[in-house]
Design an enzyme around this catalytic site. Structure first.
Site, PDB file in Angstrom:
ATOM      1  N   ALA A 122       6.853  19.680  16.920  1.00 24.62           N
ATOM      2  CA  ALA A 122       5.628  19.825  15.765  1.00 24.62           C
ATOM      3  C   ALA A 122       5.648  18.186  15.985  1.00 24.62           C
ATOM      4  CB  ALA A 122       6.186  20.106  15.148  1.00 24.62           C
ATOM      5  N   LYS A 144      12.262   9.308  17.738  1.00 23.82           N
ATOM      6  CA  LYS A 144      13.882   9.595  17.867  1.00 23.82           C
ATOM      7  C   LYS A 144      13.418  11.340  18.639  1.00 23.82           C
ATOM      8  CE  LYS A 144      15.041  10.669  13.981  1.00 23.82           C
ATOM      9  NZ  LYS A 144      16.029  11.562  13.302  1.00 23.82           N
ATOM     10  N   LYS A 147       2.958   3.315   7.660  1.00 23.04           N
ATOM     11  CA  LYS A 147       2.021   3.623   6.663  1.00 23.04           C
ATOM     12  C   LYS A 147       1.494   3.737   5.124  1.00 23.04           C
ATOM     13  CE  LYS A 147       2.551   8.130   6.504  1.00 23.04           C
ATOM     14  NZ  LYS A 147       2.109   9.352   6.510  1.00 23.04           N
ATOM     15  N   CYS A 189      10.603   9.003  12.209  1.00 23.51           N
ATOM     16  CA  CYS A 189      10.540  11.023  13.422  1.00 23.51           C
ATOM     17  C   CYS A 189      10.052  10.801  14.590  1.00 23.51           C
ATOM     18  CB  CYS A 189      10.124  11.509  12.378  1.00 23.51           C
ATOM     19  SG  CYS A 189      10.923  12.056  11.028  1.00 23.51           S
ATOM     20  N   ARG A 238      10.851   2.363   8.355  1.00 17.25           N
ATOM     21  CA  ARG A 238      11.386   2.413  10.017  1.00 17.25           C
ATOM     22  C   ARG A 238      10.398   2.539  10.596  1.00 17.25           C
ATOM     23  NH1 ARG A 238      15.370   7.601   7.504  1.00 17.25           N
ATOM     24  NH2 ARG A 238      13.468   7.729   6.575  1.00 17.25           N
ATOM     25  N   ALA A 251       6.544  15.789  18.114  1.00 18.89           N
ATOM     26  CA  ALA A 251       6.487  15.461  19.817  1.00 18.89           C
ATOM     27  C   ALA A 251       4.780  15.467  19.992  1.00 18.89           C
ATOM     28  CB  ALA A 251       6.863  15.829  20.961  1.00 18.89           C
ATOM     29  N   PHE A 252       4.173  16.772  19.341  1.00 24.18           N
ATOM     30  CA  PHE A 252       2.711  16.605  19.802  1.00 24.18           C
ATOM     31  C   PHE A 252       1.797  15.413  18.895  1.00 24.18           C
ATOM     32  CE2 PHE A 252       1.509  21.511  21.657  1.00 24.18           C
ATOM     33  CZ  PHE A 252       2.634  21.102  22.546  1.00 24.18           C
ATOM     34  N   THR A 291      18.694   7.924  16.234  1.00 23.34           N
ATOM     35  CA  THR A 291      19.444   7.874  18.053  1.00 23.34           C
ATOM     36  C   THR A 291      20.677   6.796  18.179  1.00 23.34           C
ATOM     37  OG1 THR A 291      16.589   7.983  18.133  1.00 23.34           O
ATOM     38  CG2 THR A 291      18.302   7.250  19.791  1.00 23.34           C
ATOM     39  N   ASP A 298      25.232  11.921  -2.104  1.00 23.66           N
ATOM     40  CA  ASP A 298      24.741  10.577  -1.003  1.00 23.66           C
ATOM     41  C   ASP A 298      26.674   9.912  -1.082  1.00 23.66           C
ATOM     42  OD1 ASP A 298      22.128   9.240   0.715  1.00 23.66           O
ATOM     43  OD2 ASP A 298      24.256   8.748   0.914  1.00 23.66           O
TER      44      ASP A 298
HETATM   45  C1  UDX Z   1       5.572  12.499  10.839  1.00 30.24           C
HETATM   46  C2  UDX Z   1       5.380  13.454  10.695  1.00 30.24           C
HETATM   47  O1  UDX Z   1       3.411  13.932  10.434  1.00 30.24           O
HETATM   48  C3  UDX Z   1       5.634  14.842   9.661  1.00 30.24           C
HETATM   49  O2  UDX Z   1       5.135  16.169   9.760  1.00 30.24           O
HETATM   50  C4  UDX Z   1       7.545  15.014   9.950  1.00 30.24           C
HETATM   51  O3  UDX Z   1       8.138  15.724   9.155  1.00 30.24           O
HETATM   52  C5  UDX Z   1       7.803  13.569   9.900  1.00 30.24           C
HETATM   53  O4  UDX Z   1       7.113  12.592  10.877  1.00 30.24           O
HETATM   54  P1  UDX Z   1       5.679  10.554   8.869  1.00 30.24           P
HETATM   55  O5  UDX Z   1       5.829   9.574  10.270  1.00 30.24           O
HETATM   56  O6  UDX Z   1       6.127  10.158   7.737  1.00 30.24           O
HETATM   57  O7  UDX Z   1       5.656  12.200   9.323  1.00 30.24           O
HETATM   58  O8  UDX Z   1       4.430   9.814   8.901  1.00 30.24           O
HETATM   59  P2  UDX Z   1       2.335  10.398   9.281  1.00 30.24           P
HETATM   60  O9  UDX Z   1       2.043  10.342   8.768  1.00 30.24           O
HETATM   61  O10 UDX Z   1       2.729  11.438  11.056  1.00 30.24           O
HETATM   62  O11 UDX Z   1       2.500   9.112  11.265  1.00 30.24           O
HETATM   63  C6  UDX Z   1       3.439   8.690  11.702  1.00 30.24           C
HETATM   64  C7  UDX Z   1       3.136   7.196  12.353  1.00 30.24           C
HETATM   65  O12 UDX Z   1       1.371   7.479  12.980  1.00 30.24           O
HETATM   66  C8  UDX Z   1       2.615   6.374  11.546  1.00 30.24           C
HETATM   67  O13 UDX Z   1       2.754   4.828  12.077  1.00 30.24           O
HETATM   68  C9  UDX Z   1       1.150   6.283  11.463  1.00 30.24           C
HETATM   69  O14 UDX Z   1      -0.064   5.116  10.986  1.00 30.24           O
HETATM   70  C10 UDX Z   1       0.774   6.136  13.186  1.00 30.24           C
HETATM   71  N1  UDX Z   1      -0.608   7.273  13.309  1.00 30.24           N
HETATM   72  C11 UDX Z   1      -1.378   8.337  12.846  1.00 30.24           C
HETATM   73  C12 UDX Z   1      -1.916   6.648  14.129  1.00 30.24           C
HETATM   74  O15 UDX Z   1      -1.433   5.136  14.123  1.00 30.24           O
HETATM   75  N2  UDX Z   1      -3.151   7.979  14.160  1.00 30.24           N
HETATM   76  C13 UDX Z   1      -3.206   8.883  13.696  1.00 30.24           C
HETATM   77  O16 UDX Z   1      -4.432   9.237  13.678  1.00 30.24           O
HETATM   78  C14 UDX Z   1      -2.105   9.411  12.945  1.00 30.24           C
HETATM   79  P1  ADP Z   2      16.443  10.909   5.838  1.00 29.02           P
HETATM   80  O1  ADP Z   2      14.859   9.697   6.101  1.00 29.02           O
HETATM   81  O2  ADP Z   2      16.001  12.427   7.245  1.00 29.02           O
HETATM   82  O3  ADP Z   2      15.729  11.614   4.440  1.00 29.02           O
HETATM   83  P2  ADP Z   2      17.946   8.739   5.137  1.00 29.02           P
HETATM   84  O4  ADP Z   2      18.334   7.746   6.303  1.00 29.02           O
HETATM   85  O5  ADP Z   2      16.597   8.186   4.295  1.00 29.02           O
HETATM   86  O6  ADP Z   2      17.187  10.054   6.508  1.00 29.02           O
HETATM   87  O7  ADP Z   2      18.735   9.254   4.245  1.00 29.02           O
HETATM   88  C1  ADP Z   2      19.253  10.493   4.419  1.00 29.02           C
HETATM   89  C2  ADP Z   2      21.248   9.521   3.621  1.00 29.02           C
HETATM   90  O8  ADP Z   2      22.153  10.565   4.131  1.00 29.02           O
HETATM   91  C3  ADP Z   2      21.882   8.130   3.117  1.00 29.02           C
HETATM   92  O9  ADP Z   2      21.656   7.699   1.967  1.00 29.02           O
HETATM   93  C4  ADP Z   2      23.544   8.721   3.895  1.00 29.02           C
HETATM   94  O10 ADP Z   2      23.998   7.420   3.179  1.00 29.02           O
HETATM   95  C5  ADP Z   2      23.090   9.959   3.791  1.00 29.02           C
HETATM   96  N1  ADP Z   2      24.592  10.347   4.202  1.00 29.02           N
HETATM   97  C6  ADP Z   2      24.748  10.052   5.787  1.00 29.02           C
HETATM   98  N2  ADP Z   2      26.086  10.934   5.886  1.00 29.02           N
HETATM   99  C7  ADP Z   2      26.235  11.624   4.594  1.00 29.02           C
HETATM  100  C8  ADP Z   2      27.745  12.483   4.159  1.00 29.02           C
HETATM  101  N3  ADP Z   2      28.579  12.792   5.474  1.00 29.02           N
HETATM  102  N4  ADP Z   2      27.543  12.486   2.728  1.00 29.02           N
HETATM  103  C9  ADP Z   2      26.539  12.522   1.839  1.00 29.02           C
HETATM  104  N5  ADP Z   2      25.616  11.717   2.864  1.00 29.02           N
HETATM  105  C10 ADP Z   2      25.746  11.292   3.417  1.00 29.02           C
END
Ligand code: UDX
Ligand code: ADP
Length: 458
Positions: free
Chosen positions: A222, A278, A338, A275, A345, A224-225, A93, A36
């Site tokens: 996935a 964004k 969560k 996710c 984030r 978005a759904f 974003t 990193d």
């Molecule tokens: C999501 C996708 O699930 C995962 O497959 C992808 O790779 C990354 O994005 P994540 O963001 O880690 O994962 O958490 P997720 O469990 O999906 O929850 C997202 C948000 O939706 C959270 O804030 C959660 O509290 C909320 N949520 C989820 C609800 O409010 N209600 C639900 O029924 C489910």
């Molecule tokens: P994710 O949730 O997708 O893992 P993060 O922001 O937690 O995203 O992690 C992305 C990581 O990638 C950060 O730790 C950042 O410092 C690293 N990174 C970004 N650009 C580079 C680069 N050019 N070389 C090495 N690491 C990088």
């Protein structure tokens, strides 16, 4: 023992760290290195205090680190020495220029591709693990083939579907692993090498392949759904509050239709995380780029409902607490987006906290894992904010408690004791529908949940 494969991951974040730890754990004969540009992150991965909290992660890192899992800062050397390179850098974003607030900012991906090109002395397989807009692989391919040397690069797409808080479980037993590739002989060979890694612990029928563009797009779609389901149920929660229907009962009845299913139907204060927002914005941007404005506005409406849900929550607090929060002490239980993660984030808690500060409330924040992130999220806020880890102490002397994260711990609190320590009338706004509301009401609280009628003594 001879190590069979050398694997490198560029980016030691929430995705790169846990997913590489799992490969190292499942393939003890592979050497897995994670690099990193952020040296502090690498130091943290090498310490007792991992930069990412995930249940079960510490155990697998402790077992593999120093044996076949390495966190390193020498990016240049590692690119030279490894022939299989995962790219797991951030794709936030865009905040500037064309596509600001919608498109993905691909500068880190592009820089990584240029680094790979610059330091490579032999052919490589480059695997996109970050979530990227469809067609990014083309840009990576173009950069990697821009110098006319003999080195060959095969670019694969292998999006990570694991969710935070359940990363270890999801990585160990995923619903599917998706690998997108070109159809050339060398690309298919690269694809087989990646399949070989996952096949160590994942049944072959769960490892699916597709063309590279389908793979890139599937990850955005996935998410978005999933987000769309949360916004759908949240939109209905507003209707429940007007009609005395109960959102939990509605969700249960709807979810038992096997064609719909019971997942992602929990109403709350709205989705957060790195996710959903964004990726939907990114998807909508792609639609606009291709002139599909109606499709773009359909997906944007999912985000609008998410914002609406947070605004509704705040408006209700203000309304129930006699139209003013000025000088009142409001306790926030849960700041992570969560449960079971330290990640904040896009957490709805950030927005809610800022709105409360704007109303001149004094806020007291408590979270079992996310306190450090909360402090940095609110660093620029000029209100009265206190951070108190113990939830009892945090609530003591407060006018209201807001539950913003579904941590299990909050279900099991001694509400009688808490009620005694609070200013009366005492309020609970359960933004995650996790407490036993009748019990709390009987104790004396005024209880407001999402999508349920108010339980109010006043
Ligand atoms: C999501 C996708 O699930 C995962 O497959 C992808 O790779 C990354 O994005 P994540 O963001 O880690 O994962 O958490 P997720 O469990 O999906 O929850 C997202 C948000 O939706 C959270 O804030 C959660 O509290 C909320 N949520 C989820 C609800 O409010 N209600 C639900 O029924 C489910
Ligand atoms: P994710 O949730 O997708 O893992 P993060 O922001 O937690 O995203 O992690 C992305 C990581 O990638 C950060 O730790 C950042 O410092 C690293 N990174 C970004 N650009 C580079 C680069 N050019 N070389 C090495 N690491 C990088």
């Amino acid at each position: 023992m001879k190590l069979k494969k050398n694997i490198l991951c560029i980016g030691a974040g929430y995705v790169g760290g846990p997913s590489m730890a799992m490969i190292a754990y499942k393939c003890p004969d592979y050497r897995v290195t994670v690099v990193d540009i952020n040296g502090d992150r690498i130091d943290a991965w090498n310490s007792d205090n991992l930069p990412v909290y995930e249940p079960g992660l510490e155990k697998i890192v402790k077992k593999t680190r120093g044996n076949n899992l390495f966190f390193r800062k020498d990016i240049e050397n590692q690119i030279k020495e490894n022939d299989i390179i995962f790219v797991s850098v951030n794709t936030p974003t865009k905040t500037y220029g064309a596509g600001a607030d919608m498109a993905a900012d691909l500068q880190y991906v592009e820089k990584t591709a240029r680094q790979i090109l610059k330091y490579s002395r032999s052919s490589k397989i480059v695997i996109e693990k970050s979530t990227l807009p469809v067609k990014t692989a083309l840009a990576i391919e173009k950069i990697l083939s821009s110098s006319k040397g003999r080195i060959k690069f095969d670019v694969l797409s292998n999006p990570e579907f694991m969710a935070e808080g359940t990363a270890v479980k999801d990585l160990e037993n995923p619903d599917r692993v998706l690998i997108g590739s070109r159809e050339t002989k060398s690309a298919l060979n690269a694809r087989n090498q990646l399949i070989e890694i996952y096949a160590r612990w994942i049944p072959l029928k769960k490892i699916i392949t597709s063309n590279i563009w389908s793979s890139e797009l599937s990850k955005l779609v996935a998410n978005a759904f999933l987000a769309q389901r949360v916004s759908s149920i949240n939109s209905i929660s507003a209707l429940c509050e007007k009609t005395d229907a109960d959102i939990t009962e509605v969700a249960k009845a709807v979810g038992m239709d096997s064609r719909i299913g019971d997942k992602f139907l929990k109403a709350g204060i709205g989705f957060g995380g790195s996710c959903f927002k964004k990726d939907i914005l990114n998807l909508a941007y792609l639609c606009e780029y291709y002139g599909l404005n109606e499709v773009a506005s359909y997906w944007k409406s999912v985000i609008k409902i998410n914002q609406y849900q947070q605004d509704r929550f705040i408006a209700n607090i203000l309304h129930r607490m006699f139209g003013t929060l000025a000088g009142k002490k409001i306790c926030i239980w849960g700041f992570a987006f969560k449960a079971d993660t330290s990640d904040t984030r896009e957490s709805p808690a950030i927005y809610v906290a800022k709105k409360l500060i704007a109303e001149q409330a004094e806020i007291i924040i408590s979270d079992p894992q996310a306190m450090k992130n909360a402090v940095s999220d609110l660093a620029d806020s000029k209100g009265t904010i206190r951070y108190v880890e113990d939830p009892y102490e945090a609530a003591s002397g407060c006018h209201a408690i807001l539950i913003l994260t579904d941590w299990d711990l909050y279900r099991k609190m001694d509400f009688r004791k808490i009620y005694r320590s609070m200013v009366k009338p005492a309020f609970i706004f359960d933004g995650r529908n996790i407490i036993e509301r009748e019990k709390c009401f009987d104790i004396g609280f005024n209880v407001y949940s999402i999508g349920k009628s108010a339980l109010s003594h006043i």
